[in-house]
Design a protein around this motif. Structure first.
Motif, PDB file in Angstrom:
ATOM      1  N   UNK A  23     -30.301  13.332  42.441  1.00 18.96           N
ATOM      2  CA  UNK A  23     -30.142  14.751  42.137  1.00 18.96           C
ATOM      3  C   UNK A  23     -30.942  15.219  40.931  1.00 18.96           C
ATOM      4  N   UNK A  24     -31.993  14.488  40.598  1.00 17.36           N
ATOM      5  CA  UNK A  24     -32.929  14.959  39.581  1.00 17.36           C
ATOM      6  C   UNK A  24     -34.333  14.670  40.099  1.00 17.36           C
ATOM      7  N   UNK A  25     -35.323  15.454  39.678  1.00 19.15           N
ATOM      8  CA  UNK A  25     -36.681  15.245  40.199  1.00 19.15           C
ATOM      9  C   UNK A  25     -37.193  13.822  39.983  1.00 19.15           C
ATOM     10  N   UNK A  26     -36.935  13.244  38.814  1.00 16.69           N
ATOM     11  CA  UNK A  26     -37.445  11.889  38.571  1.00 16.69           C
ATOM     12  C   UNK A  26     -36.712  10.847  39.403  1.00 16.69           C
ATOM     13  N   UNK A  27     -35.414  11.032  39.611  1.00 13.72           N
ATOM     14  CA  UNK A  27     -34.653  10.072  40.415  1.00 13.72           C
ATOM     15  C   UNK A  27     -34.991  10.177  41.897  1.00 13.72           C
ATOM     16  N   UNK A  28     -35.291  11.385  42.380  1.00 11.79           N
ATOM     17  CA  UNK A  28     -35.652  11.541  43.796  1.00 11.79           C
ATOM     18  C   UNK A  28     -36.870  10.707  44.155  1.00 11.79           C
ATOM     19  N   UNK A  29     -37.784  10.554  43.216  1.00 16.31           N
ATOM     20  CA  UNK A  29     -38.994   9.778  43.477  1.00 16.31           C
ATOM     21  C   UNK A  29     -38.679   8.299  43.663  1.00 16.31           C
ATOM     22  N   UNK A  30     -37.532   7.846  43.175  1.00 20.07           N
ATOM     23  CA  UNK A  30     -37.166   6.423  43.231  1.00 20.07           C
ATOM     24  C   UNK A  30     -36.211   6.084  44.363  1.00 20.07           C
ATOM     25  N   UNK A  31     -35.722   7.084  45.067  1.00 15.50           N
ATOM     26  CA  UNK A  31     -34.691   6.860  46.086  1.00 15.50           C
ATOM     27  C   UNK A  31     -35.276   7.037  47.476  1.00 15.50           C
ATOM     28  N   UNK A  32     -34.908   6.112  48.363  1.00 16.68           N
ATOM     29  CA  UNK A  32     -35.312   6.196  49.758  1.00 16.68           C
ATOM     30  C   UNK A  32     -34.095   6.587  50.583  1.00 16.68           C
ATOM     31  N   UNK A  33     -34.158   7.696  51.307  1.00 17.48           N
ATOM     32  CA  UNK A  33     -33.015   8.081  52.122  1.00 17.48           C
ATOM     33  C   UNK A  33     -32.783   7.082  53.251  1.00 17.48           C
ATOM     34  N   UNK A  34     -31.560   7.038  53.725  1.00 11.72           N
ATOM     35  CA  UNK A  34     -31.235   6.167  54.841  1.00 11.72           C
ATOM     36  C   UNK A  34     -31.921   6.680  56.101  1.00 11.72           C
ATOM     37  N   UNK A  35     -32.454   5.749  56.864  1.00 12.35           N
ATOM     38  CA  UNK A  35     -33.068   6.133  58.138  1.00 12.35           C
ATOM     39  C   UNK A  35     -32.056   6.050  59.277  1.00 12.35           C
ATOM     40  N   UNK A  36     -30.832   5.695  58.946  1.00 16.53           N
ATOM     41  CA  UNK A  36     -29.783   5.534  59.947  1.00 16.53           C
ATOM     42  C   UNK A  36     -28.939   6.799  60.001  1.00 16.53           C
ATOM     43  N   UNK A  37     -29.517   7.850  60.570  1.00 15.10           N
ATOM     44  CA  UNK A  37     -28.810   9.113  60.684  1.00 15.10           C
ATOM     45  C   UNK A  37     -28.313   9.281  62.107  1.00 15.10           C
ATOM     46  N   UNK A  38     -27.139   9.853  62.248  1.00 13.48           N
ATOM     47  CA  UNK A  38     -26.607  10.033  63.604  1.00 13.48           C
ATOM     48  C   UNK A  38     -27.495  10.983  64.399  1.00 13.48           C
ATOM     49  N   UNK A  39     -27.641  10.681  65.691  1.00 17.52           N
ATOM     50  CA  UNK A  39     -28.432  11.532  66.573  1.00 17.52           C
ATOM     51  C   UNK A  39     -27.550  12.649  67.105  1.00 17.52           C
ATOM     52  N   UNK A  40     -28.016  13.855  66.952  1.00 15.49           N
ATOM     53  CA  UNK A  40     -27.281  14.995  67.466  1.00 15.49           C
ATOM     54  C   UNK A  40     -27.738  15.277  68.886  1.00 15.49           C
ATOM     55  N   UNK A  41     -26.841  15.687  69.765  1.00 12.47           N
ATOM     56  CA  UNK A  41     -27.229  15.984  71.143  1.00 12.47           C
ATOM     57  C   UNK A  41     -28.297  17.077  71.177  1.00 12.47           C
ATOM     58  N   UNK A  42     -29.326  16.849  71.975  1.00  8.87           N
ATOM     59  CA  UNK A  42     -30.392  17.828  72.124  1.00  8.87           C
ATOM     60  C   UNK A  42     -31.478  17.741  71.084  1.00  8.87           C
ATOM     61  N   UNK A  43     -31.338  16.831  70.115  1.00 10.52           N
ATOM     62  CA  UNK A  43     -32.344  16.684  69.066  1.00 10.52           C
ATOM     63  C   UNK A  43     -32.915  15.270  69.098  1.00 10.52           C
ATOM     64  N   UNK A  44     -33.624  14.952  70.156  1.00  7.87           N
ATOM     65  CA  UNK A  44     -34.216  13.626  70.271  1.00  7.87           C
ATOM     66  C   UNK A  44     -35.442  13.559  69.360  1.00  7.87           C
ATOM     67  N   UNK A  45     -35.635  12.402  68.767  1.00  7.29           N
ATOM     68  CA  UNK A  45     -36.788  12.213  67.886  1.00  7.29           C
ATOM     69  C   UNK A  45     -38.067  12.220  68.713  1.00  7.29           C
ATOM     70  N   UNK A  46     -39.138  12.833  68.202  1.00  6.23           N
ATOM     71  CA  UNK A  46     -40.400  12.842  68.947  1.00  6.23           C
ATOM     72  C   UNK A  46     -40.971  11.426  69.040  1.00  6.23           C
ATOM     73  N   UNK A  47     -41.624  11.141  70.142  1.00 10.60           N
ATOM     74  CA  UNK A  47     -42.232   9.830  70.325  1.00 10.60           C
ATOM     75  C   UNK A  47     -43.414   9.697  69.373  1.00 10.60           C
ATOM     76  N   UNK A  48     -43.463   8.578  68.689  1.00 10.77           N
ATOM     77  CA  UNK A  48     -44.551   8.344  67.738  1.00 10.77           C
ATOM     78  C   UNK A  48     -45.794   7.903  68.491  1.00 10.77           C
ATOM     79  N   UNK A  49     -46.940   8.436  68.093  1.00  7.73           N
ATOM     80  CA  UNK A  49     -48.200   8.077  68.747  1.00  7.73           C
ATOM     81  C   UNK A  49     -48.614   6.658  68.369  1.00  7.73           C
ATOM     82  N   UNK A  50     -48.260   6.238  67.172  1.00  4.57           N
ATOM     83  CA  UNK A  50     -48.648   4.906  66.736  1.00  4.57           C
ATOM     84  C   UNK A  50     -50.080   4.863  66.233  1.00  4.57           C
ATOM     85  N   UNK A  51     -50.389   3.845  65.508  1.00  3.16           N
ATOM     86  CA  UNK A  51     -51.731   3.692  64.927  1.00  3.16           C
ATOM     87  C   UNK A  51     -52.728   3.308  66.002  1.00  3.16           C
ATOM     88  N   UNK A  52     -53.811   4.003  66.040  1.00  5.02           N
ATOM     89  CA  UNK A  52     -54.887   3.651  66.973  1.00  5.02           C
ATOM     90  C   UNK A  52     -54.732   4.217  68.360  1.00  5.02           C
TER      91      UNK A  52
END
Length: 156
Positions: free
Chosen positions: A123-152
């Protein structure tokens, strides 16, 4: 489980503890949706979030007490606002020395606690730079993640 990859708990608001003060409860209700939106909260964070909210609530209560003390000096003693602030921020000891009022020290201690706990949630600008949000977020119906194109890979 490879701990080097980090821990990604499910983003979820923990149950609010019953012991929180009125101001702490207000802060809990204000901050938890924002923490969820940023992916910075999990059920396991209940204790630390309670400490943050209680510190915030106590600081708000102490600030309200200081403001009331100042307003009383202005209203009942005819002091200017500036003189009332100075009067309320300092005490005179029995030997005539000036020292900072206990209420000012309590406010400062709570403000430091708020800043310390808030930093754990980014909750401060300097601390936000050091924190990684969780990637484990619940999926909401109708909001599917876009397919990643991938490298290359090329998109058509």
């Amino acid at each position: 489980m490879n701990l080097a990859d980090g821990v990604n708990p499910l983003v979820e608001v923990p149950d609010m503890p019953k012991h929180l003060s009125r101001e702490a409860r207000k802060e809990w209700k204000r901050i938890t949706p924002l923490l969820v939106e940023e992916g910075l909260i999990a059920r396991m964070d209940r204790s630390l979030l309670a400490l943050y909210c209680q510190a915030w609530g106590r600081m708000a209560e102490l600030e309200a007490a200081m403001n009331a003390k100042i307003e009383t000096r202005v209203r009942d003693h005819g002091m200017s606002y500036e003189a009332a602030v100075e009067y309320c921020f300092y005490d005179v000891t029995p030997k005539g020395f000036t020292q900072q009022a206990a209420l000012v020290n309590l406010i400062r201690a709570q403000a430091e606690a708020v800043a310390r706990y808030a930093g754990h949630f980014g909750m401060s600008p300097s601390q936000r730079a050091r924190i990684t949000p969780s990637s484990n977020q619940p999926q909401l119906p109708g909001l599917e993640a876009p397919a990643a194109a991938g490298w290359g890979r090329f998109q058509k």
